[in-house]
Design an enzyme around this catalytic site. Structure first.
Site, PDB file in Angstrom:
ATOM      1  N   ARG A  62       0.819  -1.220   0.000  1.00  0.00           N
ATOM      2  CA  ARG A  62       0.000   0.000   0.000  1.00  0.00           C
ATOM      3  C   ARG A  62       0.853   1.270   0.000  1.00  0.00           C
ATOM      4  O   ARG A  62       0.392   2.338  -0.422  1.00  0.00           O
ATOM      5  CB  ARG A  62      -1.005  -0.031   1.154  1.00  0.00           C
ATOM      6  CG  ARG A  62      -2.122  -1.052   0.910  1.00  0.00           C
ATOM      7  CD  ARG A  62      -3.056  -1.154   2.087  1.00  0.00           C
ATOM      8  NE  ARG A  62      -2.427  -1.734   3.247  1.00  0.00           N
ATOM      9  CZ  ARG A  62      -2.356  -3.035   3.512  1.00  0.00           C
ATOM     10  NH1 ARG A  62      -2.909  -3.897   2.683  1.00  0.00           N
ATOM     11  NH2 ARG A  62      -1.771  -3.474   4.595  1.00  0.00           N
ATOM     12  N   GLU A 109       2.444  -6.502  13.600  1.00  0.00           N
ATOM     13  CA  GLU A 109       1.331  -6.568  14.555  1.00  0.00           C
ATOM     14  C   GLU A 109       0.744  -7.982  14.524  1.00  0.00           C
ATOM     15  O   GLU A 109       0.254  -8.492  15.504  1.00  0.00           O
ATOM     16  CB  GLU A 109       0.277  -5.533  14.158  1.00  0.00           C
ATOM     17  CG  GLU A 109      -0.847  -5.380  15.158  1.00  0.00           C
ATOM     18  CD  GLU A 109      -1.939  -4.419  14.669  1.00  0.00           C
ATOM     19  OE1 GLU A 109      -1.821  -3.884  13.553  1.00  0.00           O
ATOM     20  OE2 GLU A 109      -2.901  -4.231  15.417  1.00  0.00           O
TER      21      GLU A 109
HETATM   22  P1  AMP Z   1       3.493  -2.349  11.708  1.00  0.00           P
HETATM   23  O1  AMP Z   1       4.803  -2.964  11.281  1.00  0.00           O
HETATM   24  O2  AMP Z   1       2.864  -3.086  12.843  1.00  0.00           O
HETATM   25  O3  AMP Z   1       3.631  -0.873  11.960  1.00  0.00           O
HETATM   26  O4  AMP Z   1       2.494  -2.556  10.524  1.00  0.00           O
HETATM   27  C1  AMP Z   1       2.451  -1.679   9.464  1.00  0.00           C
HETATM   28  C2  AMP Z   1       2.140  -2.369   8.151  1.00  0.00           C
HETATM   29  O5  AMP Z   1       1.147  -3.383   8.288  1.00  0.00           O
HETATM   30  C3  AMP Z   1       1.611  -1.376   7.177  1.00  0.00           C
HETATM   31  O6  AMP Z   1       2.209  -1.649   5.919  1.00  0.00           O
HETATM   32  C4  AMP Z   1       0.117  -1.594   7.162  1.00  0.00           C
HETATM   33  O7  AMP Z   1      -0.356  -1.594   5.861  1.00  0.00           O
HETATM   34  C5  AMP Z   1      -0.104  -2.959   7.803  1.00  0.00           C
HETATM   35  N1  AMP Z   1      -1.005  -2.943   8.970  1.00  0.00           N
HETATM   36  C6  AMP Z   1      -0.691  -3.285  10.245  1.00  0.00           C
HETATM   37  N2  AMP Z   1      -1.719  -3.206  11.070  1.00  0.00           N
HETATM   38  C7  AMP Z   1      -2.749  -2.776  10.319  1.00  0.00           C
HETATM   39  C8  AMP Z   1      -4.125  -2.472  10.605  1.00  0.00           C
HETATM   40  N3  AMP Z   1      -4.639  -2.599  11.822  1.00  0.00           N
HETATM   41  N4  AMP Z   1      -4.887  -2.035   9.581  1.00  0.00           N
HETATM   42  C9  AMP Z   1      -4.372  -1.898   8.338  1.00  0.00           C
HETATM   43  N5  AMP Z   1      -3.105  -2.176   8.011  1.00  0.00           N
HETATM   44  C10 AMP Z   1      -2.296  -2.614   8.984  1.00  0.00           C
END
Ligand code: AMP
Length: 182
Positions: free
Chosen positions: A69, A106
């Site tokens: 994205r 996450e």
């Molecule tokens: P993080 O590494 O946990 O900051 O996750 C960020 C990446 O995972 C981004 O590329 C987001 O597109 C995706 N992502 C993680 N959690 C979500 C969520 N709750 N909703 C949408 N996209 C998420």
């Protein structure tokens, strides 16, 4: 809730177009679906225009977008600012020599790669992704750009999930920009 679209309330309008999907991709995660922002021409345009306005006076050589994205917002922003675009990709997708960094998500574990020759040393790079959650992805992207000699001028997101405190994982000197928060 219906939010009227005006120049002044652009962030609120974008926010109103984000759709919550419960239990995706795992139980307990509320996924912030931005496909409903992209399919709304005004909302998508506001995302790119607001980011461009924020960065138009800064010297940037490249935008590095995080798969997948981050490619959508990052490439539109690169076009608007008239700078180059660099893809930071999932493993095994880039054809030439790469650097790799692994990180915690996450919801799981993953790695990212960048072409070792994607930027000339000292060039100024803005990293772009759709959303900051726990910060692992952004942290990995920052490490990758630094590994190949890029100078990070900041990192930009459309959405920050503030309650996950992802920004704590990022270097203190890294300027974080986000259009909306939850
Ligand atoms: P993080 O590494 O946990 O900051 O996750 C960020 C990446 O995972 C981004 O590329 C987001 O597109 C995706 N992502 C993680 N959690 C979500 C969520 N709750 N909703 C949408 N996209 C998420």
């Amino acid at each position: 809730m219906i939010v009227k679209e005006t120049e002044e309330n652009a962030p609120e309008f974008i926010k109103s177009k984000i759709r919550d999907i419960a239990d995706f991709p795992r139980e307990g995660i509320i996924f912030k679906d931005i496909t409903t922002v992209l399919s709304n021409p005004a909302a998508f345009k506001h995302c790119v225009d607001l980011l461009a306005k924020h960065f138009e006076k800064q010297k940037i050589d490249y935008i590095a977008g995080i798969e997948s994205r981050g490619f959508i917002f990052g490439s539109a922003l690169a076009y608007k600012l008239g700078v180059g675009f660099i893809p930071i990709r999932k493993p095994g997708k880039l054809p030439s020599k790469t650097e790799r960094v692994s990180y915690d998500l996450e919801y799981g574990k993953d790695s990212l790669e960048i072409h070792t020759d994607a930027v000339e040393p000292g060039k100024r790079v803005l990293i772009v992704d759709d959303l900051l959650a726990t910060g692992g992805t952004a942290e990995a992207a920052i490490k990758l750009v630094k590994k190949i000699g890029g100078v990070i001028i900041g990192i930009a997101f459309v959405v920050e999930l503030e309650f996950l405190n992802g920004r704590k994982k990022l270097p203190e000197d890294c300027k974080i920009t986000r259009l909306i928060t939850f």
